[in-house]
Design an enzyme around this catalytic site. Sequence first.
Site, short mmCIF file in Angstrom:
data_model
loop_
_atom_site.label_atom_id
_atom_site.label_comp_id
_atom_site.label_asym_id
_atom_site.label_seq_id
_atom_site.Cartn_x
_atom_site.Cartn_y
_atom_site.Cartn_z
N CYS A 1 -20.10 -13.17 -1.95
CA CYS A 1 -19.04 -12.84 -0.99
C CYS A 1 -19.57 -12.20 0.29
O CYS A 1 -18.79 -11.70 1.09
CB CYS A 1 -17.93 -12.02 -1.64
SG CYS A 1 -18.47 -10.71 -2.71
N HIS B 1 -23.00 -11.75 -15.32
CA HIS B 1 -23.41 -11.04 -14.12
C HIS B 1 -24.58 -10.10 -14.39
O HIS B 1 -24.84 -9.73 -15.53
CB HIS B 1 -22.26 -10.23 -13.55
CG HIS B 1 -21.91 -9.04 -14.39
ND1 HIS B 1 -21.35 -9.14 -15.65
CD2 HIS B 1 -22.08 -7.72 -14.15
CE1 HIS B 1 -21.16 -7.93 -16.14
NE2 HIS B 1 -21.61 -7.04 -15.27
N CYS C 1 -14.64 -8.27 -3.37
CA CYS C 1 -13.76 -9.17 -2.62
C CYS C 1 -12.48 -9.47 -3.36
O CYS C 1 -11.56 -10.06 -2.80
CB CYS C 1 -14.49 -10.47 -2.29
SG CYS C 1 -14.81 -11.47 -3.75
N CYS D 1 -20.55 -0.80 -11.79
CA CYS D 1 -20.65 -2.26 -11.75
C CYS D 1 -19.52 -2.88 -10.95
O CYS D 1 -18.37 -2.44 -11.04
CB CYS D 1 -20.63 -2.79 -13.18
SG CYS D 1 -20.65 -4.57 -13.25
N HIS E 1 48.78 10.87 43.62
CA HIS E 1 49.49 9.85 42.84
C HIS E 1 50.53 10.47 41.93
O HIS E 1 50.27 11.45 41.26
CB HIS E 1 48.48 9.03 42.02
CG HIS E 1 47.57 8.23 42.89
ND1 HIS E 1 46.21 8.40 42.91
CD2 HIS E 1 47.84 7.26 43.79
CE1 HIS E 1 45.66 7.58 43.79
NE2 HIS E 1 46.64 6.87 44.35
#
Length: 460
Positions: free
Chosen positions: A289, A279, A271, A256, A102
């Site tokens: 729990c 308590h 929890c 505790c 080319h």
Amino acid sequence: MQVITKESLLAAQREDLRRVMDMLSLREHHARTLLIHYRWDVEKLLAVLVEKGKADLFAEAGVSVVECEDTGSPLLSSSTAMCDICMEELPGDTMTKMACGHRFCNDCWTEHFVVKINEGQSRRIRCMAHKCNAICDEAVVRSLVGKKHPDLAEKFDRFLLESYIEDNRMVKWCPSTPHCGNAIRVEDDEFCEVECSCGLQFCFSCLSEAHSPCSCMMWELWTKKCRDESETVNWITVHTKPCPKCHKPVEKNGGCNLVSCICGQAFCWLCGGATGRDHTWSRIAGHSCGRYKEDREKKTERAKRDLYRYMHYHNRYKAHTDSFKLESKLKETILEKVSISEERESRLRDFSWVTNGLYRLFRSRRVLSYSYPFAFYMFGEELFKDEMTNDEREIKQHLFEDQQQQLEANVEKLSMFLEEPFDQYTDDKVMEIRMQVINLSVIIDTLCKKMYECIENDLL
Ligand SMILES: [Zn+2]
Ligand SMILES: [Zn+2]
Ligand SMILES: [Zn+2]
Ligand SMILES: [Zn+2]
Ligand SMILES: [Zn+2]
Ligand SMILES: [Zn+2]
Ligand SMILES: [Zn+2]
């Protein structure tokens, strides 16, 4: 392993190009295209050649070699021709024909090359003709671009040169900052540790600091783990709980399970639920729990265990890395002691045992520190959980820790002897230290070797 400096880069690349050009009687840009395709692995390229033949070799790399006599040469100046890009009728000597056949005008070619180089595509600039895949002749690119933009021609050459490193499986830039300018070529194992002439030791595979016996994956996980705040966060979750009212973390103090926040809210430690203050040791009035508590406790236990495990390994790892840093600083003082000793009137002349000992110390110190993250993952559950039973794991861990501890003990001893003020000692005492250092160096070499053997043969 070979260090390729800025100065030797061109020669190293030339050598590979030359080999392929000679063997296949190719022009440079074709040889380069082939080599880039095969990531500069000449042996691989030759293997494909032998196995599949020249035609397939070229086709796979997208090289189309068309034999053409007047490649890159201008037409006779007397004739004119039409450039299919700018549609102008121009004298033949202002046009260039590429190997694919080319022909376009020099201005259009130059424009095309400039765009491609600026796009960073120096490695494979293709012909402008529609659907022609041929790679343009480098000499033509260089000469046409150089006429109008000499700086860009230089950039083109630099890109080609750098391709030798960037497209090469066996060569990598040294990751030093600021960059030392060197690259490293390895022979046959890409998973190895190398040392650049600038002094940096690094893992050829992942480019981070040398980290053996950790695998690249272990090392990546470990550095991430050390960086992450997650462990600290973990500590807080293990040791504190958020107050259900004001959400500040509250620490438990005492056995505790009723804890109270500074805001005055009382809550159940198990929890996290708000409760009254009434308590006993075993229960909080009006609060239960049950099962939930067990899960919660298990989770907490587990997080705690993981954290302690990590801390155990991290402490050791850190202790050795710290020693390594200290000893690197000490190197100056120790070498100072050597030169003082060499000046002295004495029958001792050879102090190479000191430098050899130091070298052993540094090397084994590194191995030791990285052996902790290695053990952390090897015997942990993150990577190898299903690879072995718990019993197997325990046996292997003991085996490894035995090796590790022996090495550790001897490394500490060596460090101790090297730090002695031997420049102030009598010859006899220096001789004694010399013996110790030499012996320890041998022991440490053996132990390092044994540890790697243990990893390779018994663990993996
Ligand atoms: Zn044109
Ligand atoms: Zn073409
Ligand atoms: Zn370097
Ligand atoms: Zn690595
Ligand atoms: Zn509160
Ligand atoms: Zn109480
Ligand atoms: Zn509760």
